[in-house]
Design a protein around this motif. Sequence first.
Motif, PDB file in Angstrom:
ATOM      1  N   HIS A 536     -49.430 -22.255  -0.437  1.00 19.48           N
ATOM      2  CA  HIS A 536     -50.619 -21.702  -1.093  1.00 19.48           C
ATOM      3  C   HIS A 536     -51.557 -22.791  -1.605  1.00 19.48           C
ATOM      4  N   CYS A 537     -51.842 -23.767  -0.739  1.00 17.30           N
ATOM      5  CA  CYS A 537     -52.711 -24.865  -1.152  1.00 17.30           C
ATOM      6  C   CYS A 537     -53.382 -25.472   0.080  1.00 17.30           C
ATOM      7  N   VAL A 538     -54.271 -26.424  -0.166  1.00 22.72           N
ATOM      8  CA  VAL A 538     -54.924 -27.194   0.893  1.00 22.72           C
ATOM      9  C   VAL A 538     -54.565 -28.662   0.693  1.00 22.72           C
ATOM     10  N   HIS A 539     -54.082 -29.319   1.756  1.00 24.31           N
ATOM     11  CA  HIS A 539     -53.779 -30.748   1.707  1.00 24.31           C
ATOM     12  C   HIS A 539     -55.038 -31.532   2.071  1.00 24.31           C
ATOM     13  N   ILE A 540     -55.311 -32.614   1.337  1.00 23.11           N
ATOM     14  CA  ILE A 540     -56.382 -33.548   1.712  1.00 23.11           C
ATOM     15  C   ILE A 540     -55.737 -34.873   2.074  1.00 23.11           C
ATOM     16  N   ILE A 541     -56.003 -35.340   3.304  1.00 20.14           N
ATOM     17  CA  ILE A 541     -55.516 -36.659   3.741  1.00 20.14           C
ATOM     18  C   ILE A 541     -56.714 -37.478   4.191  1.00 20.14           C
ATOM     19  N   ASP A 542     -56.566 -38.810   4.168  1.00 18.93           N
ATOM     20  CA  ASP A 542     -57.687 -39.638   4.616  1.00 18.93           C
ATOM     21  C   ASP A 542     -57.652 -39.788   6.132  1.00 18.93           C
ATOM     22  N   GLN A 543     -58.600 -40.542   6.676  1.00 18.76           N
ATOM     23  CA  GLN A 543     -58.745 -40.635   8.123  1.00 18.76           C
ATOM     24  C   GLN A 543     -57.593 -41.391   8.784  1.00 18.76           C
ATOM     25  N   TYR A 550     -53.673 -32.358  -3.476  1.00 23.96           N
ATOM     26  CA  TYR A 550     -53.663 -30.934  -3.144  1.00 23.96           C
ATOM     27  C   TYR A 550     -54.863 -30.251  -3.784  1.00 23.96           C
ATOM     28  N   ILE A 551     -55.349 -29.194  -3.139  1.00 28.48           N
ATOM     29  CA  ILE A 551     -56.273 -28.261  -3.781  1.00 28.48           C
ATOM     30  C   ILE A 551     -55.511 -26.961  -3.973  1.00 28.48           C
ATOM     31  N   ASP A 552     -55.382 -26.534  -5.230  1.00 25.31           N
ATOM     32  CA  ASP A 552     -54.643 -25.311  -5.551  1.00 25.31           C
ATOM     33  C   ASP A 552     -55.619 -24.185  -5.867  1.00 25.31           C
ATOM     34  N   CYS A 553     -56.265 -24.245  -7.027  1.00 27.88           N
ATOM     35  CA  CYS A 553     -57.302 -23.297  -7.447  1.00 27.88           C
ATOM     36  C   CYS A 553     -56.846 -21.843  -7.313  1.00 27.88           C
ATOM     37  N   GLY A 554     -55.558 -21.588  -7.518  1.00 26.61           N
ATOM     38  CA  GLY A 554     -55.065 -20.219  -7.447  1.00 26.61           C
ATOM     39  C   GLY A 554     -55.124 -19.611  -6.061  1.00 26.61           C
ATOM     40  N   LEU A 555     -55.068 -20.454  -5.027  1.00 26.37           N
ATOM     41  CA  LEU A 555     -55.150 -19.945  -3.659  1.00 26.37           C
ATOM     42  C   LEU A 555     -53.920 -19.111  -3.312  1.00 26.37           C
ATOM     43  N   SER A 556     -54.132 -18.123  -2.450  1.00 23.85           N
ATOM     44  CA  SER A 556     -53.037 -17.287  -1.973  1.00 23.85           C
ATOM     45  C   SER A 556     -53.114 -17.209  -0.456  1.00 23.85           C
ATOM     46  N   GLU A 557     -52.115 -17.746   0.216  1.00 20.82           N
ATOM     47  CA  GLU A 557     -52.004 -17.719   1.673  1.00 20.82           C
ATOM     48  C   GLU A 557     -53.300 -18.160   2.363  1.00 20.82           C
ATOM     49  N   PRO A 558     -53.761 -19.406   2.094  1.00 23.59           N
ATOM     50  CA  PRO A 558     -54.984 -19.881   2.743  1.00 23.59           C
ATOM     51  C   PRO A 558     -54.794 -20.019   4.253  1.00 23.59           C
ATOM     52  N   TRP A 559     -55.859 -19.723   4.991  1.00 22.06           N
ATOM     53  CA  TRP A 559     -55.782 -19.830   6.459  1.00 22.06           C
ATOM     54  C   TRP A 559     -56.951 -20.655   6.985  1.00 22.06           C
ATOM     55  N   GLY A 560     -58.059 -20.000   7.337  1.00 20.48           N
ATOM     56  CA  GLY A 560     -59.192 -20.745   7.903  1.00 20.48           C
ATOM     57  C   GLY A 560     -59.927 -21.564   6.859  1.00 20.48           C
ATOM     58  N   LEU A 561     -60.503 -22.711   7.293  1.00 19.44           N
ATOM     59  CA  LEU A 561     -61.257 -23.605   6.413  1.00 19.44           C
ATOM     60  C   LEU A 561     -62.570 -24.005   7.072  1.00 19.44           C
ATOM     61  N   CYS A 562     -63.584 -24.293   6.249  1.00 21.40           N
ATOM     62  CA  CYS A 562     -64.806 -24.925   6.748  1.00 21.40           C
ATOM     63  C   CYS A 562     -65.479 -25.649   5.589  1.00 21.40           C
ATOM     64  N   ILE A 563     -66.399 -26.567   5.923  1.00 15.70           N
ATOM     65  CA  ILE A 563     -67.114 -27.386   4.949  1.00 15.70           C
ATOM     66  C   ILE A 563     -68.607 -27.212   5.176  1.00 15.70           C
ATOM     67  N   ASN A 566     -72.930 -29.908   1.875  1.00 13.00           N
ATOM     68  CA  ASN A 566     -72.740 -30.563   0.574  1.00 13.00           C
ATOM     69  C   ASN A 566     -71.261 -30.812   0.260  1.00 13.00           C
ATOM     70  N   ASP A 567     -70.428 -30.674   1.272  1.00 16.85           N
ATOM     71  CA  ASP A 567     -68.985 -30.904   1.122  1.00 16.85           C
ATOM     72  C   ASP A 567     -68.327 -29.909   0.179  1.00 16.85           C
ATOM     73  N   ASN A 568     -68.853 -28.680   0.129  1.00 17.18           N
ATOM     74  CA  ASN A 568     -68.137 -27.596  -0.531  1.00 17.18           C
ATOM     75  C   ASN A 568     -67.150 -27.004   0.468  1.00 17.18           C
ATOM     76  N   LEU A 569     -65.958 -26.675  -0.018  1.00 13.06           N
ATOM     77  CA  LEU A 569     -64.903 -26.148   0.833  1.00 13.06           C
ATOM     78  C   LEU A 569     -64.876 -24.621   0.758  1.00 13.06           C
ATOM     79  N   PHE A 570     -64.773 -23.977   1.933  1.00 15.36           N
ATOM     80  CA  PHE A 570     -64.611 -22.530   2.006  1.00 15.36           C
ATOM     81  C   PHE A 570     -63.232 -22.232   2.586  1.00 15.36           C
ATOM     82  N   VAL A 571     -62.468 -21.397   1.868  1.00 13.85           N
ATOM     83  CA  VAL A 571     -61.092 -21.093   2.240  1.00 13.85           C
ATOM     84  C   VAL A 571     -60.947 -19.588   2.472  1.00 13.85           C
ATOM     85  N   ALA A 572     -60.476 -19.203   3.662  1.00 14.77           N
ATOM     86  CA  ALA A 572     -60.187 -17.798   3.949  1.00 14.77           C
ATOM     87  C   ALA A 572     -58.765 -17.496   3.497  1.00 14.77           C
ATOM     88  N   GLN A 573     -58.626 -16.522   2.573  1.00 14.39           N
ATOM     89  CA  GLN A 573     -57.307 -16.125   2.082  1.00 14.39           C
ATOM     90  C   GLN A 573     -56.835 -14.910   2.884  1.00 14.39           C
TER      91      GLN A 573
END
Length: 586
Positions: A536-543, A550-563, A566-573
Motif C-alpha cells: 500500500h505504498c509507492v517506492h521512489i528509486i533514483d536512476q 516510500y510514499i504512503d499518504c494513506g494509500l490503499s492498493e495503489p496500481w496505475g501511476l502518472c506524473i 509539475n512533478d505531482n504524482l497521481f495514484v489510481a487506487q
Amino acid sequence: MCDVIRVIIVREDSRHYVPQADLMMDPRTSAQDVMRCDLCETALVQMYCDTCLVNLCKACVGEHTFSDESKKHEILRFRKSTPLYPGCTSHDKERCELFCNPCHIPVCSTCLASNQHLGHELLKTMQVLEEKKEKIAKEKNELKEIIYPTYQGIVSDVQNRMSQLEKKCGDLSTAITKHGEDCHREIDKLVQKLKAEVEEMKTTQLHTLQKHLDEVNKKISEINDEINSMDVALDSNDTSKVFSFMSNVDEYKNLPQKILSSLPQFTPGRIQGEELCKLFGTLSSISVQSEEHGYSIKTTQKSPEAASSPVIKQLLDEPQTVTTIHIGYRNYLINVACLSDEEIWTRGEDNTMKLFSINQGSLLKSVRTKSGNIPHDIAVTNSGDLVYTDYDDRTVNIVKNEEIQKVIRLKNWKPRGVCSTSSDGLLVIMDSDDYKQSKVVRYSGSTEKQTIQFDDQSKPLYSSGRFSIKYISENRNLDICVDDCGVKAVVVVNQAGKLRFRYTGHTPTLKNKLFCPRGITTDSQSHILTADGNNHCVHIIDQDGQFLCYIDCGLSEPWGLCIDTNDNLFVAQWRKKQVKKIKYQQ
C-alpha cells in the motif's frame, strides 16, 4: 578565412595595421608595442605620412618629405588610436590594405603588381578584421551567455547533490539509530517476558514442592506419635493394653510419591554476524559513475537534451495529499494518465476510458474501445492524444479527434504496457501468444525500430506467463523502465537495450509483505516511481536503482501511476476507485 589573419594588434582608427609577429621581430616595435620611426628606427613615432603610409618621428619628417618631392605628403599627428595595417612580409616597409582570400595572407600594392595574386579574390583588410572581430564577439557571447552559465549550473547541480547526499546519509543514520532503539526495546520486552515466565515457573514448582513437603512432614509427625505409642506399650505391664495395641507400620512403609520437578533451561539463539545483519537490516551498495554526456549546454530552445538537465528538486520528508478524485467505475480502477495539469485519463475493468477534471473532479469525456474489449494500458502522447493497448485484439490504438485509429497490429504477440517517448514514438511491452516470451518493441508510428528481449547472456530480460502483468515508462535519461509483476521487480535497460539493474524492493517494507509492482512512472529528476499494491505504498528509486523513500499518504492498493508537468504524482487506487494527487517534491 578569418582565423589565419595575422592582424592581432589593433588601433582605434582603420588606417594602419602591423602583424604581431613583425612587432616582435622588428627592433623598431619590439619594446612592448612601442612604435619606432621607420626612417631612424630609434625614435618613437610621433607623426605619420598618410600618403606613403610611413611612421615618422618629428626629426625625420623633413627628410621624408624631401626624399620624394613628386608626392604631396600628408603629414598627420600619430595617435595611439591610429590603426596599423599589417606590414608586408615580402616587401619591406609596405603596408597591406588588402587580404588575399585563397592565399590567406595580407597583400600590399607591390604584391598585386607582381601578378602573384592575379584572379584571386581580394578583400579589404578592414573587412577581414571586422569579420574576425565579429567571430570573436560571437564566441565571447557564447562563452558568457551559454557555456559559463552551464558550468555554473553544473556547480549548482553538484552542490545540490552533495547537499542531498548529506541529508540522505543523515536521514539514514537517524533511521538506523531509531531502528536500533526499536530493536533494543523489543529485546528488552523479550527479556522481561522470559524472566516473567521463569518467575511463574518457579512459583508453580515451589508451590507443588511445598505441598509435597507439608504432606511428608505430616507423615513424620504421625510416625513420631506412633513411636511414642509403641514406647508406652513397651513400658506398660498392663497386658490388656499391650494385647490391644495395633501398629500402623505397614501404612508407613508405603512411601509417598517422589515429585520430580524439571528445572527451566535457557537456550540462547545462535546468531552469526551475517544472520544478525540480515535480521537487523542492511544497506544497499552505492555506485559513483561518470557519464560522458550527463550534462548538456543549455539553450533557449526546448529539446530532449535541454530537458535532461532539470532544476534540482528535493524530496519532501512528508509527502502531502493535494486532492482525491472519485472515479465512477463499477469495477476496479487500474490506470491513470495525465493529459495536462488539469485533466487525467483513467481506465478500469471495462471497455470505457474516462477523462476527468482534476480540480472539479467531474467527468469530461468517455471513450469506448473500438473492439469492445477492456484496454490493458493507457498513455498520452506528446501532442495530447490518448493511446491504449487492446490485448485480445493484438492492437495499439490512438484516439484523435474522438476517432480511434489502429496504429499497430501485432501477429503472434499481444500488447500489454505502452508509453510515449521523448521522440514522440511508442514503447510497447508484449507477450507471445503462447505466453512463453516477452519483449519490448520501439515504434515510430507503426514502424518497428528496436526490439529488446534478452540480456548479454541471452537470458530473457522479462518474465513470461498469462498473469505476468507489465507496465512500461521511459526515463528522462532515456532508460526503459518495466514494472514486471511476474518476477516482482522493476527491470531497467538503457536506450540501447542493455540491462542496467533490477530493483526488487526495499527491506523492510511498510507492511512487511512481498514487493509487488503494479504501476510505474518517472519524473523530471529521473526518479523511478513504482506502485506496491501489497504494501500500500509507492517506492521512489533514483536512476541507478537506489531506494530513496516510500510514499504512503494513506494509500490503499495503489496500481496505475502518472506524473504531471509539475512533478505531482497521481495514484489510481484499485479497490477504492479513487485517484490521489500527491505532492512529494519541493
